[in-house]
Write a protein that holds these residues in place. Structure first.
Motif, mmCIF file in Angstrom:
data_model
loop_
_atom_site.group_PDB
_atom_site.id
_atom_site.type_symbol
_atom_site.label_atom_id
_atom_site.label_comp_id
_atom_site.label_asym_id
_atom_site.label_seq_id
_atom_site.Cartn_x
_atom_site.Cartn_y
_atom_site.Cartn_z
ATOM 1 N N ARG A 11 0.835 -1.211 0.000
ATOM 2 C CA ARG A 11 0.000 0.000 0.000
ATOM 3 C C ARG A 11 0.872 1.264 0.000
ATOM 4 O O ARG A 11 0.627 2.195 -0.761
ATOM 5 C CB ARG A 11 -0.924 -0.018 1.222
ATOM 6 N N ILE A 12 1.869 1.272 0.857
ATOM 7 C CA ILE A 12 2.768 2.439 0.908
ATOM 8 C C ILE A 12 3.490 2.603 -0.427
ATOM 9 O O ILE A 12 3.564 3.702 -0.979
ATOM 10 C CB ILE A 12 3.767 2.306 2.061
ATOM 11 N N ASP A 13 4.005 1.498 -0.957
ATOM 12 C CA ASP A 13 4.733 1.547 -2.225
ATOM 13 C C ASP A 13 3.844 2.059 -3.360
ATOM 14 O O ASP A 13 4.295 2.835 -4.210
ATOM 15 C CB ASP A 13 5.294 0.161 -2.549
ATOM 16 N N ASP A 14 2.575 1.632 -3.364
ATOM 17 C CA ASP A 14 1.633 2.047 -4.414
ATOM 18 C C ASP A 14 1.187 3.495 -4.268
ATOM 19 O O ASP A 14 0.955 4.171 -5.271
ATOM 20 C CB ASP A 14 0.380 1.160 -4.400
ATOM 21 N N PRO A 17 4.569 8.113 -4.004
ATOM 22 C CA PRO A 17 5.646 8.201 -4.994
ATOM 23 C C PRO A 17 6.877 8.880 -4.401
ATOM 24 O O PRO A 17 6.798 9.646 -3.445
ATOM 25 C CB PRO A 17 5.025 9.052 -6.104
ATOM 26 N N GLY A 18 8.015 8.559 -4.962
ATOM 27 C CA GLY A 18 9.253 9.225 -4.559
ATOM 28 C C GLY A 18 10.047 8.510 -3.489
ATOM 29 O O GLY A 18 11.124 8.974 -3.119
ATOM 30 N N LEU A 19 9.540 7.394 -2.977
ATOM 31 C CA LEU A 19 10.307 6.634 -1.991
ATOM 32 C C LEU A 19 11.308 5.742 -2.710
ATOM 33 O O LEU A 19 10.990 5.129 -3.726
ATOM 34 C CB LEU A 19 9.374 5.771 -1.132
ATOM 35 N N SER A 20 12.505 5.652 -2.174
ATOM 36 C CA SER A 20 13.493 4.776 -2.797
ATOM 37 C C SER A 20 13.446 3.371 -2.229
ATOM 38 O O SER A 20 13.957 2.438 -2.841
ATOM 39 C CB SER A 20 14.906 5.346 -2.630
ATOM 40 N N ASN A 100 -1.615 9.460 4.958
ATOM 41 C CA ASN A 100 -2.823 9.372 4.137
ATOM 42 C C ASN A 100 -2.967 8.023 3.453
ATOM 43 O O ASN A 100 -4.083 7.543 3.246
ATOM 44 C CB ASN A 100 -2.848 10.488 3.097
ATOM 45 N N ALA A 101 -1.852 7.391 3.111
ATOM 46 C CA ALA A 101 -1.900 6.078 2.460
ATOM 47 C C ALA A 101 -2.469 5.019 3.395
ATOM 48 O O ALA A 101 -3.136 4.070 2.944
ATOM 49 C CB ALA A 101 -0.508 5.668 1.991
ATOM 50 N N LEU A 102 -2.236 5.156 4.688
ATOM 51 C CA LEU A 102 -2.649 4.120 5.637
ATOM 52 C C LEU A 102 -3.885 4.476 6.456
ATOM 53 O O LEU A 102 -4.572 3.572 6.949
ATOM 54 C CB LEU A 102 -1.491 3.787 6.580
ATOM 55 N N GLN A 103 -4.166 5.759 6.630
ATOM 56 C CA GLN A 103 -5.320 6.181 7.427
ATOM 57 C C GLN A 103 -6.600 5.649 6.789
ATOM 58 O O GLN A 103 -6.917 5.968 5.651
ATOM 59 C CB GLN A 103 -5.362 7.701 7.519
ATOM 60 N N GLY A 104 -7.319 4.776 7.486
ATOM 61 C CA GLY A 104 -8.556 4.191 6.971
ATOM 62 C C GLY A 104 -8.354 2.966 6.095
ATOM 63 O O GLY A 104 -9.326 2.333 5.685
ATOM 64 N N PHE A 105 -7.115 2.610 5.800
ATOM 65 C CA PHE A 105 -6.821 1.439 4.967
ATOM 66 C C PHE A 105 -7.189 0.159 5.704
ATOM 67 O O PHE A 105 -6.915 0.015 6.892
ATOM 68 C CB PHE A 105 -5.333 1.436 4.599
ATOM 69 N N ILE A 106 -7.833 -0.761 5.010
ATOM 70 C CA ILE A 106 -8.176 -2.075 5.570
ATOM 71 C C ILE A 106 -7.165 -3.069 5.007
ATOM 72 O O ILE A 106 -7.216 -3.401 3.821
ATOM 73 C CB ILE A 106 -9.616 -2.472 5.215
ATOM 74 N N PRO A 107 -6.234 -3.553 5.829
ATOM 75 C CA PRO A 107 -5.126 -4.348 5.320
ATOM 76 C C PRO A 107 -5.458 -5.796 4.974
ATOM 77 O O PRO A 107 -4.670 -6.469 4.325
ATOM 78 C CB PRO A 107 -4.113 -4.298 6.467
ATOM 79 N N ASP A 108 -6.621 -6.271 5.398
ATOM 80 C CA ASP A 108 -6.997 -7.658 5.149
ATOM 81 C C ASP A 108 -8.474 -7.806 5.476
ATOM 82 O O ASP A 108 -9.032 -6.995 6.211
ATOM 83 C CB ASP A 108 -6.148 -8.592 6.035
#
Length: 141
Positions: A11-14, A17-20, A100-108
């Motif tokens: 999720r973070i990778d998707d 942008p801009g993370l190495s 923002n990428a993880l807030q409210g994200f349902i991981p499974d």
């Protein structure tokens, strides 16, 4: 739990942008060497902690927390008279993108949405700035 960790990393990778580098946190920033075993900016995910309790159906329900550590190598001199204070804003924007990428994200499908629990920032030797955020969610099996 391993699939949840992989889903968080993806999720973070998707979404950011801009993370190495996006990886599981196994202490890469604490290595005592001249160079870090990561490239910057990076996000490391770890410190997973789950408190479990039994349910009437013989299953278990847990409350889980984990941390993300956004680490940025701060080459830029950002004091007020340098004219480069915009670099501070860039770092904060990247931090916000991770949240923002993880807030409210349902991981499974066995988990609830994630919510930020707390955050802090600190510096490491060598000009590394770390933005650490703890998230929480519920899980059942």
């Amino acid at each position: 739990m391993e699939q949840i960790l992989i889903n968080i990393l993806n999720r973070i990778d998707d979404q950011v942008p801009g993370l190495s580098l996006v990886d599981e946190d196994y202490g890469q920033l604490e290595f005592v060497e001249d160079t870090y075993p990561v490239t910057f900016p990076c996000v490391l995910v770890g410190n997973i902690n789950t408190d479990w309790e039994g349910t009437k159906q013989g299953c278990q329900r847990g409350k889980a927390t984990f941390t993300t550590r956004l680490a940025i190598d701060c080459y830029d001199d950002t004091h007020v008279s340098s004219g480069t204070t915009g670099k501070i804003a860039e770092r904060m924007a990247l931090k916000k993108a991770v949240v923002n990428a993880l807030q409210g994200f349902i991981p499974d499908n066995c988990a609830s949405p994630m919510f930020r629990q707390n955050s802090r920032d600190f510096s490491l030797a060598g000009g590394i700035k770390v933005y650490e955020t703890t998230f929480r969610f519920s899980i059942h099996d």
